[in-house]
Design an enzyme around this catalytic site. Structure first.
Site, PDB file in Angstrom:
ATOM      1  N   CYS A  71       0.913  -1.122  -0.061  1.00 59.39           N
ATOM      2  CA  CYS A  71      -0.038   0.013  -0.075  1.00 59.39           C
ATOM      3  C   CYS A  71       0.814   1.279   0.054  1.00 59.39           C
ATOM      4  O   CYS A  71       1.684   1.289   1.068  1.00 59.39           O
ATOM      5  CB  CYS A  71      -0.939   0.101   1.374  1.00 59.39           C
ATOM      6  SG  CYS A  71      -1.994   1.378   1.328  1.00 59.39           S
ATOM      7  N   CYS A 186      -0.752   3.529  -6.592  1.00 57.01           N
ATOM      8  CA  CYS A 186      -1.725   2.797  -5.469  1.00 57.01           C
ATOM      9  C   CYS A 186      -2.082   1.347  -5.868  1.00 57.01           C
ATOM     10  O   CYS A 186      -2.131   1.170  -7.131  1.00 57.01           O
ATOM     11  CB  CYS A 186      -3.017   3.412  -5.371  1.00 57.01           C
ATOM     12  SG  CYS A 186      -4.448   2.810  -4.586  1.00 57.01           S
TER      13      CYS A 186
HETATM   14  N1  DGL Z   1      -4.068   0.437  -1.859  1.00 59.10           N
HETATM   15  C1  DGL Z   1      -3.775   1.509  -1.438  1.00 59.10           C
HETATM   16  C2  DGL Z   1      -2.479   2.545  -1.892  1.00 59.10           C
HETATM   17  O1  DGL Z   1      -1.564   1.589  -2.497  1.00 59.10           O
HETATM   18  C3  DGL Z   1      -4.743   2.711  -1.066  1.00 59.10           C
HETATM   19  C4  DGL Z   1      -6.211   2.613  -0.797  1.00 59.10           C
HETATM   20  C5  DGL Z   1      -7.005   3.415   0.153  1.00 59.10           C
HETATM   21  O2  DGL Z   1      -6.828   4.695   0.053  1.00 59.10           O
HETATM   22  O3  DGL Z   1      -6.947   2.845   1.313  1.00 59.10           O
HETATM   23  O4  DGL Z   1      -2.135   3.102  -1.834  1.00 59.10           O
END
Ligand code: DGL
Length: 260
Positions: A71, A186
């Site tokens: 993330c 993301c």
């Molecule tokens: N998957 C998360 C990232 O890579 C973002 C998702 C969220 O906003 O929680 O930034």
């Protein structure tokens, strides 16, 4: 050995699928902090406190050999802090692929598509000044794309006009040059890349770091001896809400994860 893959939602599955290909002889525990999703809209201090406490519990419970923070929103905020607080733990972070984008662009116009949180981070700004000072980098913070990816993966449908509207600010034209690289900063976004390609005003390279993150994790795994047993516990998915919706449970099972 146990590899813990962490995200706020389902985005980390894009990294998990690569990691499993590279490290099949390990047990994977996927943790989705869905009770706190989306991370992109949190203020920094409360999110840092929240993650620090949560990782303390996860490390205690699973004693993973490696934690992959799949993330960008979490890594750009917390990876340095978590390494300080839990120095015995190996962490692999996921941060915007600004360096490879700067190396690859021909027009010099690069966009970084991320959550509002990642766009705000000092960590992201530092990557740009260290590696892309000769490029024009546009940071595009999307409020809705992570949720659109969640909906798409649950329901198999996404509103293409909504995707078009979210990616549109990535495309700029300047003195006859056009944006030629969009960094998917993301981990949710690779799930929507085909829709992004379809709705983009012109073709670009979309940089997805999932495989690079998995390679980095592999390089940090403790050496396994030939006689080490392949674990027979199933790979797991854990949800901090303790109440994932049935579509998500089905999705996790489709990825070969048992849901706790
Ligand atoms: N998957 C998360 C990232 O890579 C973002 C998702 C969220 O906003 O929680 O930034």
């Amino acid at each position: 050995m146990t590899v813990l893959v962490f995200d706020s939602g389902i985005g980390g599955l894009t990294v998990l699928r690569e990691a499993r290909v590279l490290m099949p002889a390990n047990r994977f525990v996927y943790v989705a902090d869905d009770a706190a999703f989306p991370y992109g809209n949190w203020e920094e201090k409360p999110l840092l406190d929240h993650m620090t406490a949560l990782f303390g519990r996860l490390i205690g419970e699973w004693q993973p050999s490696v934690i992959i923070i799949a993330c960008n929103t979490a890594s750009t905020l917390a990876i340095d802090h978590l390494r300080q607080v839990y120095p015995q733990q190996v962490f692999v972070g996921t941060v915007p692929a600004i360096k490879p984008a700067a190396e690859r662009t021909r027009s010099g116009l690069v966009s970084v598509l991320a959550t509002p949180g990642t766009v705000k981070r000092q960590y992201t700004r530092d990557l740009i000044s260290s590696y892309a000072s000769k490029c024009h980098v546009r940071l595009v913070g999307s409020r809705n794309l992570a949720q659109l990816a969640e909906t798409y993966m649950r329901e198999g449908f996404v509103d293409e006009d909504a995707v078009r509207a979210e990616i549109e600010p990535c495309f700029i034209e300047k003195d006859g040059r056009h944006t030629d690289i969009v960094v998917l900063a993301c981990t949710h976004y690779p799930f929507l890349v085909n829709r992004m390609r379809k709705t983009a005003p012109w073709p670009v390279d979309w940089i997805d770091t999932s495989e690079a993150i998995a390679r980095r994790a592999l390089s940090l795994m403790p050496v396994m001896h030939d006689d080490a047993l392949v674990p027979d516990e199933p790979d797991l998915a854990i949800f901090t809400s303790e109440n994932p919706d049935p579509h998500v449970v089905r999705l996790m099972r489709g990825f070969g994860l048992s849901v706790e």
